[in-house]
Design a protein around this motif. Sequence first.
Motif, PDB file in Angstrom:
ATOM      1  N   PRO A 168      -6.982 -11.252   1.411  1.00 22.40           N
ATOM      2  CA  PRO A 168      -6.998 -12.086   2.625  1.00 22.40           C
ATOM      3  C   PRO A 168      -5.847 -11.759   3.579  1.00 22.40           C
ATOM      4  N   LEU A 169      -5.107 -10.895   3.192  1.00 21.70           N
ATOM      5  CA  LEU A 169      -3.770 -10.680   4.354  1.00 21.70           C
ATOM      6  C   LEU A 169      -3.341  -9.304   4.049  1.00 21.70           C
ATOM      7  N   ARG A 170      -3.272  -8.599   5.344  1.00 24.00           N
ATOM      8  CA  ARG A 170      -2.767  -7.067   5.119  1.00 24.00           C
ATOM      9  C   ARG A 170      -1.535  -7.062   6.334  1.00 24.00           C
ATOM     10  N   GLY A 171      -1.246  -5.765   6.512  1.00 27.89           N
ATOM     11  CA  GLY A 171      -0.401  -5.605   7.649  1.00 27.89           C
ATOM     12  C   GLY A 171       0.838  -5.812   7.652  1.00 27.89           C
ATOM     13  N   GLN A 172       1.743  -6.273   6.450  1.00 32.11           N
ATOM     14  CA  GLN A 172       2.824  -7.030   6.467  1.00 32.11           C
ATOM     15  C   GLN A 172       3.970  -6.114   6.348  1.00 32.11           C
ATOM     16  N   GLN A 173       5.055  -6.370   6.917  1.00 26.63           N
ATOM     17  CA  GLN A 173       6.227  -5.571   7.079  1.00 26.63           C
ATOM     18  C   GLN A 173       7.107  -5.934   5.737  1.00 26.63           C
ATOM     19  N   GLY A 174       6.735  -5.340   4.601  1.00 26.97           N
ATOM     20  CA  GLY A 174       7.353  -5.825   3.457  1.00 26.97           C
ATOM     21  C   GLY A 174       6.395  -6.283   2.543  1.00 26.97           C
ATOM     22  N   THR A 175       6.764  -6.419   1.323  1.00 31.98           N
ATOM     23  CA  THR A 175       5.760  -6.909   0.222  1.00 31.98           C
ATOM     24  C   THR A 175       5.583  -8.600   0.613  1.00 31.98           C
ATOM     25  N   LEU A 184       0.865  -1.202   0.014  1.00 26.65           N
ATOM     26  CA  LEU A 184       0.053  -0.237  -0.033  1.00 26.65           C
ATOM     27  C   LEU A 184       0.844   1.178  -0.073  1.00 26.65           C
ATOM     28  N   LYS A 185       0.344   2.117  -0.808  1.00 25.49           N
ATOM     29  CA  LYS A 185       1.136   3.582  -0.686  1.00 25.49           C
ATOM     30  C   LYS A 185       0.822   4.137   0.566  1.00 25.49           C
ATOM     31  N   GLU A 186      -0.144   4.171   1.139  1.00 23.12           N
ATOM     32  CA  GLU A 186      -0.471   4.803   2.408  1.00 23.12           C
ATOM     33  C   GLU A 186      -1.158   3.940   3.460  1.00 23.12           C
ATOM     34  N   GLY A 189       5.488   1.377   6.756  1.00 26.30           N
ATOM     35  CA  GLY A 189       6.198   0.403   6.960  1.00 26.30           C
ATOM     36  C   GLY A 189       5.542  -1.122   6.742  1.00 26.30           C
ATOM     37  N   PHE A 190       4.298  -1.024   6.997  1.00 29.89           N
ATOM     38  CA  PHE A 190       3.591  -2.114   7.262  1.00 29.89           C
ATOM     39  C   PHE A 190       2.360  -2.206   6.168  1.00 29.89           C
ATOM     40  N   GLY A 191       2.838  -1.920   5.055  1.00 30.94           N
ATOM     41  CA  GLY A 191       1.770  -2.111   3.917  1.00 30.94           C
ATOM     42  C   GLY A 191       1.703  -2.932   3.130  1.00 30.94           C
ATOM     43  N   GLY A 192       2.331  -4.177   3.415  1.00 32.28           N
ATOM     44  CA  GLY A 192       2.171  -5.268   2.610  1.00 32.28           C
ATOM     45  C   GLY A 192       0.965  -5.999   2.592  1.00 32.28           C
ATOM     46  N   TYR A 193       0.736  -6.258   1.467  1.00 37.16           N
ATOM     47  CA  TYR A 193      -0.683  -7.074   1.619  1.00 37.16           C
ATOM     48  C   TYR A 193      -0.984  -7.852   0.217  1.00 37.16           C
ATOM     49  N   LEU A 194      -1.962  -8.805   0.227  1.00 37.39           N
ATOM     50  CA  LEU A 194      -2.202  -9.678  -1.081  1.00 37.39           C
ATOM     51  C   LEU A 194      -3.323  -8.824  -1.715  1.00 37.39           C
ATOM     52  N   VAL A 195      -3.491  -8.776  -3.007  1.00 39.87           N
ATOM     53  CA  VAL A 195      -4.221  -8.074  -3.790  1.00 39.87           C
ATOM     54  C   VAL A 195      -5.133  -9.405  -4.353  1.00 39.87           C
ATOM     55  N   HIS A 196      -6.576  -9.496  -4.013  1.00 36.79           N
ATOM     56  CA  HIS A 196      -7.379 -10.736  -4.343  1.00 36.79           C
ATOM     57  C   HIS A 196      -8.134 -10.647  -5.724  1.00 36.79           C
ATOM     58  N   LEU A 197      -8.171 -11.267  -6.603  1.00 30.90           N
ATOM     59  CA  LEU A 197      -8.994 -11.024  -7.893  1.00 30.90           C
ATOM     60  C   LEU A 197      -9.538 -12.321  -8.119  1.00 30.90           C
ATOM     61  N   VAL A 198     -10.647 -12.034  -8.571  1.00 30.11           N
ATOM     62  CA  VAL A 198     -11.635 -13.320  -8.844  1.00 30.11           C
ATOM     63  C   VAL A 198     -11.963 -13.314 -10.439  1.00 30.11           C
ATOM     64  N   SER A 199     -12.455 -14.451 -11.038  1.00 29.68           N
ATOM     65  CA  SER A 199     -12.885 -14.764 -12.163  1.00 29.68           C
ATOM     66  C   SER A 199     -13.596 -15.869 -12.591  1.00 29.68           C
TER      67      SER A 199
END
Length: 477
Positions: free
Chosen positions: A205-212, A176-178, A183-193
């Motif tokens: 499904p996952l946010r708040g990680q320290q790093g990508t 995340l940019k903001e 420093g804890f902006g790492g998350y997983l983008v979740h796409l469905v099709s």
Amino acid sequence: MAQVVKDYNPSIQRTTQLQYFKPIEPHLFSGDGMPYYHNGTFYLYWLLDEGHHAGLDGLGGHQWALSTTTDLVHWKHHPVALGIDNEAWEKSICTGSVIADKGLFYAFYATRVKDANGVHEQLSYAISNDGGYTYEKQSPNPFYLAPEECISRDFRDPKVFKGSDSLFHLFVSGNLKEPAIGGFGGYLVHLVSADLKNWKEVDSPLRGQQGTPECADYFKWNDWYYLLYSIAGHTHYVMSKAPYGPWIYPKSQSLIAHFECVYKTARFKNGRRIAVAYSPYRAGDKDDGDRIWGGTILFREVYQEPDGTLSTKFLPEVLPASSPMTIPAIKTPSPSVVAIRDGQLNIAAAGEMGVAEMDELPDNYRISMRIEPDGNYEELGLFLRATDEHESGYRLALNPNHETVRMHNTSIDAVKGLNEPIFLDVIVYGDFFDVCVNNKRTVVNRLPEQKGKNLFFYVKNGNATIRDVKIEKITNH
């Protein structure tokens, strides 16, 4: 700067004992693994590297190589399955994943791009009509750009799977940019099709990680769902009874080890699950050199404990070939502390350090033993590749109070059962020092400098019996 690899020759690579595999060409290396199992064949896609990520302006220049097997013993290497076609803008075919559907294989990956606005990553996909061996890129390319709130340089490594809702899903690394906390902006983008072509974003499904959180993996195993993700090469996992959480973060993180980078897994026959990482080289080929990107492929077998947590052990089908050898005599310089009785080593070292020595071991070998502590102890283990007591080699140390296993200058923690009988299995092979404890936890280190042929057993501040010592000489170095 290296360019795109064009001289990888699959026909000259070794096809058995694939643990610690890299291309035979000296300048080529193995990067992230992307295993997939389908209709009896284990596909291992892996990033082909030259120059330790130096390709194409230092952006990687990676392509997908492919190795396959039906039994984990005999392997076949194939030409590059998914490569760079346009060096002007395709600076790397990054880590991704594949899925088979309706007779086709779909490969999802990120392309690393450099343009007037800098470096960014975007999602692409390709289709194979020949069972997953060669892929043709599809349009639109890219088919998905980083969401507005995501840093476009950190949008990669899509993991594709089909959910219980019959929809296809992608978990994509993001940052995340903001973020709420810097420093804890790492998350997983979740796409469905519904069709593997048209995608929309849903809740992460996952946010708040320290790093990508890189190189995500996701699977259901019996009653549990597992999500794997790597931060700075260290692979964490969480587990849940529901598809997308709430997640449990287990204390014993069996996939975190400093020289076992970005594990991804695939199922195999008879309910087995195989994990694949890469083990990086050290800078300057020195014992204290930092990790550098790219190295050799590393396999582990993963299994599920009764409580759902994951354990790891050596994968027997891929280990280096070895043959039994006569065990060298064990020297006991202090008989009052160390004694040999009935083929077992008894060390009584309360308040001191008990040591026994074994000389003239082969350059490459595998040693296993059972260690029975008698009460608590401060530390016990081995010194490997020693010359003498002054050049004592590399210390393998087990510490029950800290629940750590240290192989020289790297370690793993939350290792249970170190006060109980221990089965210790160690491979010394080239610069690899690969350790398995109780067939539950593993740690590997790469130590190229010391070449001694001796070994020391030791116990510090405690008592232990060492029995059933077995040594095999590795014959295919």
